[in-house]
Design an enzyme around this catalytic site. Structure first.
Site, PDB file in Angstrom:
ATOM      1  N   GLU A 117      39.015  35.716  48.368  1.00 50.62           N
ATOM      2  CA  GLU A 117      39.197  34.842  49.528  1.00 50.62           C
ATOM      3  C   GLU A 117      37.876  34.644  50.270  1.00 50.62           C
ATOM      4  OE1 GLU A 117      42.555  36.385  51.748  1.00 50.62           O
ATOM      5  OE2 GLU A 117      43.937  35.679  50.196  1.00 50.62           O
ATOM      6  N   CYS A 135      41.724  31.638  43.165  1.00 51.47           N
ATOM      7  CA  CYS A 135      42.861  32.433  42.691  1.00 51.47           C
ATOM      8  C   CYS A 135      42.463  33.323  41.515  1.00 51.47           C
ATOM      9  CB  CYS A 135      43.994  31.525  42.213  1.00 51.47           C
ATOM     10  SG  CYS A 135      44.770  30.535  43.483  1.00 51.47           S
ATOM     11  N   GLU A 155      43.870  33.776  38.637  1.00 50.14           N
ATOM     12  CA  GLU A 155      43.947  33.151  37.303  1.00 50.14           C
ATOM     13  C   GLU A 155      42.673  32.387  36.984  1.00 50.14           C
ATOM     14  OE1 GLU A 155      46.059  33.049  39.800  1.00 50.14           O
ATOM     15  OE2 GLU A 155      48.119  32.667  39.165  1.00 50.14           O
ATOM     16  N   CYS A 181      45.955  26.313  39.320  1.00 47.41           N
ATOM     17  CA  CYS A 181      45.601  27.244  38.240  1.00 47.41           C
ATOM     18  C   CYS A 181      46.259  26.836  36.926  1.00 47.41           C
ATOM     19  CB  CYS A 181      46.012  28.671  38.613  1.00 47.41           C
ATOM     20  SG  CYS A 181      44.955  29.373  39.887  1.00 47.41           S
TER      21      CYS A 181
HETATM   22  N1  THU Z   1      46.781  33.242  44.775  1.00 45.38           N
HETATM   23  C1  THU Z   1      46.365  33.577  43.510  1.00 45.38           C
HETATM   24  O1  THU Z   1      45.430  34.354  43.334  1.00 45.38           O
HETATM   25  N2  THU Z   1      47.013  33.017  42.465  1.00 45.38           N
HETATM   26  C2  THU Z   1      48.054  32.123  42.574  1.00 45.38           C
HETATM   27  O2  THU Z   1      48.440  31.502  41.604  1.00 45.38           O
HETATM   28  C3  THU Z   1      48.674  31.933  43.884  1.00 45.38           C
HETATM   29  C4  THU Z   1      47.835  32.318  45.053  1.00 45.38           C
HETATM   30  C5  THU Z   1      46.079  33.836  45.909  1.00 45.38           C
HETATM   31  C6  THU Z   1      45.237  32.864  46.696  1.00 45.38           C
HETATM   32  C7  THU Z   1      45.178  33.548  48.048  1.00 45.38           C
HETATM   33  O3  THU Z   1      44.092  34.471  48.040  1.00 45.38           O
HETATM   34  C8  THU Z   1      46.472  34.334  48.132  1.00 45.38           C
HETATM   35  O4  THU Z   1      47.015  34.369  46.815  1.00 45.38           O
HETATM   36  C9  THU Z   1      47.495  33.734  49.076  1.00 45.38           C
HETATM   37  O5  THU Z   1      47.711  32.405  48.790  1.00 45.38           O
END
Ligand code: THU
Length: 135
Positions: free
Chosen positions: A50, A59, A61, A93
């Protein structure tokens, strides 16, 4: 579709859960881990990273996908075999995965904190993204 959790799938699920532990998620406190089984049998892991500028967040993935591309191990000609992840992948993703993966690539979801009663769920990429954008 492989619906039985083989030792290989179990191992890949564990790798995704381990990857979630390294997530940098001070804003959402939602840690995600992903493990991508590559064509050569190696595994590329990712966690969400983040940022104070929220839109700069990446994300788990996509971190796993981009690391594999940077390692020279992922391309449309080197399609990944399977993805495991600790949350349902977002559409962005899925679109990135669809660039490299075949529509019938299995995706296993295992909740970090016992989502779905701790029972892994399986899908195909085309179940989650039936109409990928193509140029
Ligand atoms: N997030 C992921 O890492 N993968 C996903 O497919 C859904 C969301 C993360 C992004 C963010 O850091 C947190 O989850 C909340 O949205």
């Amino acid at each position: 579709m492989q619906t039985v959790i083989t030792p290989e799938i179990k191992n890949l699920l564990n790798r995704a859960q381990q990857a979630a532990e390294t997530a940098y998620a001070p804003y959402s406190h939602f840690q995600v881990g992903a493990a991508l089984l590559l064509a050569d049998g190696s595994v590329s892991c990712g966690c969400n990273v983040e940022n104070a500028s929220y839109g700069a967040t990446v994300c788990a993935e996509r971190v796993a996908v981009f690391a594999a591309v940077a390692a020279g191990k992922l391309s449309p000609a080197q399609s990944p075999q399977m993805l495991t992840v600790t949350a349902l992948p977002c559409a962005l993703c899925l679109q990135v995965l669809a660039e490299f993966a075949k529509p019938d690539m299995p995706i296993w979801i295992v909740g970090k904190q016992g989502v779905n009663g701790g029972q892994p769920q399986h899908f195909l990429l085309k179940d989650l993204l039936p109409h990928a954008f193509k140029l």
